[in-house]
Design an enzyme around this catalytic site. Structure first.
Site, mmCIF file in Angstrom:
data_model
loop_
_atom_site.group_PDB
_atom_site.id
_atom_site.type_symbol
_atom_site.label_atom_id
_atom_site.label_comp_id
_atom_site.label_asym_id
_atom_site.label_seq_id
_atom_site.Cartn_x
_atom_site.Cartn_y
_atom_site.Cartn_z
ATOM 1 N N GLY A 38 0.791 -1.283 0.079
ATOM 2 C CA GLY A 38 -0.121 0.105 0.018
ATOM 3 C C GLY A 38 0.795 1.294 0.172
ATOM 4 C CB SER A 39 -0.147 4.823 0.682
ATOM 5 O OG SER A 39 -0.353 4.572 2.246
ATOM 6 N N GLY A 41 4.179 0.810 1.757
ATOM 7 C CA GLY A 41 5.127 -0.147 1.339
ATOM 8 C C GLY A 41 4.711 -1.546 1.354
ATOM 9 C CB VAL A 43 2.352 -5.778 5.447
ATOM 10 C CG1 VAL A 43 2.086 -6.498 6.616
ATOM 11 C CG2 VAL A 43 2.035 -4.196 5.384
ATOM 12 C CG ASP A 199 -6.492 6.862 8.846
ATOM 13 O OD1 ASP A 199 -7.574 7.173 8.481
ATOM 14 O OD2 ASP A 199 -5.483 6.102 8.383
#
Length: 394
Positions: A38-39, A41, A43, A199
């Site tokens: 994702g944004s 990097g 996992v 968030d």
């Protein structure tokens, strides 16, 4: 050893090795596969051979961290300096400043953004709550843009896959109430540590193997001053923005009340399988959040409607508080399912952050994932972010 009986291992020098059979190791972690990207990097799924448990190793961009810290007046040390953390919990990095100021001075002189947030990471590593994902270790490769966080794994994935373009199956009422109580307990615990999540959304609520909800992803979290408790920068996901955030030059806002609003949007998603506000553009979305009221289906439980209206009050001063949420009739099912007391929920608050905790917050490693990342990206070329198997969203 942490309060859960797990040894928090601090390694001064780590390395990645690859055996003939292709097994890749980072010290005592055996890298299994990529869970998602994702944004922030990649996992990785890994096995901690010391405890024989699976963990998630999450990549985090230091460039983004540097930008985030630049927006905080003076960095985290500026926020903490000269104040206690309440309830006798110590002054965290401020305590280091009181004891000669070595950590704060080093952070001020350092070009490494990690030095600016060692105090924050030291706090996050000591958080101990059943509904807050556990951070075991943080590793920094000075030769790369990323640092790597080792978290407990949440095998069942995200609470719900929902977005502006995508609806989801609503949760059964009993399960929705169970998860909502767990969200409240986790956020209350964070707020008592002066941490605003910033968030909150279904993507950041993961379910563990035993069905427990865990709050994750502190990438945009704010550790705020208790006496003020405000933030002045927008953060998080726009569909979960509170109305006061959807105004240009909005000034200081209550961090806790921003989280309360996002909790309300999350409950709406769980209850109806869609977002309460939408728009064809960001401007449309902001206007909807500011001026429109959510739609409720016929026959809605009046207790749930009352709760959502109080969570999603346009005026933050009218928004329901955490203490009021604890005893709301829908949350407790008219008292049949009372929540544990605030004292019980927050009994494991961090009492002290020592200079040793700050110094050991981040383990420096060398050339950590250079080869590992290249191999992973080649193996996952063409794989869509958030595809099946993404148990720990990046």
């Amino acid at each position: 050893m942490d309060v859960r009986g797990r040894m928090l291992k601090e390694t001064l020098d780590a390395k990645v090795t690859e055996a003939e059979g292709g097994e890749r190791r980072l010290n005592h972690y055996v890298i299994k596969r990529v869970l998602g990207s994702g944004s922030f990097g990649i996992v990785h799924l890994a096995l901690d051979t010391d405890s024989n448990t699976l963990v998630a190793i999450k990549e985090f961009s230091k460039t983004k961290l540097r930008k985030q810290q630049a927006m905080k007046n003076g960095g985290i040390y500026g926020a903490f300096r000269g104040r206690g953390r309440g309830r006798g919990r110590g002054a965290a990095p401020g305590a280091a400043a009181a004891n000669g100021g070595h950590a704060a001075l080093a952070a001020a002189k350092s070009d490494n953004p990690i030095d600016l947030v060692r105090g924050e990471i030291a706090i996050l590593k000591k958080l101990n709550h059943n509904n807050v994902v556990k951070l075991f270790e943080v590793l920094d490769d000075p030769n790369q843009d990323s640092l790597f966080m080792v978290f407990e794994l949440c095998e069942k994935g995200a609470l719900m896959d929902i977005s502006l373009e995508r609806s989801a199956q609503p949760l059964p009422t009993d399960l929705s109430r169970q998860y909502f109580q767990e969200i409240l307990l986790g956020i209350e615990y964070l707020h008592e540590h002066d941490i605003a999540h910033r968030d909150i959304k279904p993507d950041n609520m993961l379910i563990s193997k035993d069905g427990t909800l865990k709050i994750v992803d502190f990438g945009v979290s704010e550790i705020f001053t208790r006496e003020i408790g405000t933030v002045n920068k927008s953060a998080g996901s726009p569909a979960f923005y509170a109305p006061e955030m959807c105004v240009a030059r909005h000034g200081d806002l209550s961090a806790k009340l921003l989280d309360i609003w996002a909790i309300g949007v999350t409950l709406y998603c769980m209850s109806f399988g869609r977002l309460p506000f939408n728009g064809r553009s960001m401007l449309d979305l902001y206007e909807s959040i500011r001026s429109q009221e959510p739609q409720y289906p016929p026959g809605i439980d009046p207790r749930l409607k009352d709760l959502l209206e109080k969570l999603l009050a346009k005026n933050p001063d009218d928004r329901i508080t955490m203490d009021q949420l604890r005893v709301h009739p829908w949350v407790t099912d008219n008292g049949r399912l009372p929540m544990v007391s605030k004292e019980q929920n927050c009994e494991s608050l961090v009492t002290e952050i020592t200079q040793s905790d700050v110094d050991a917050a981040v383990v420096q490693v060398r050339s950590l994932f250079t080869v590992l990342k290249a191999v992973s990206k080649l193996k996952n070329l063409g794989r869509a972010p958030g595809s099946s198997g993404d148990l720990f969203p990046a």
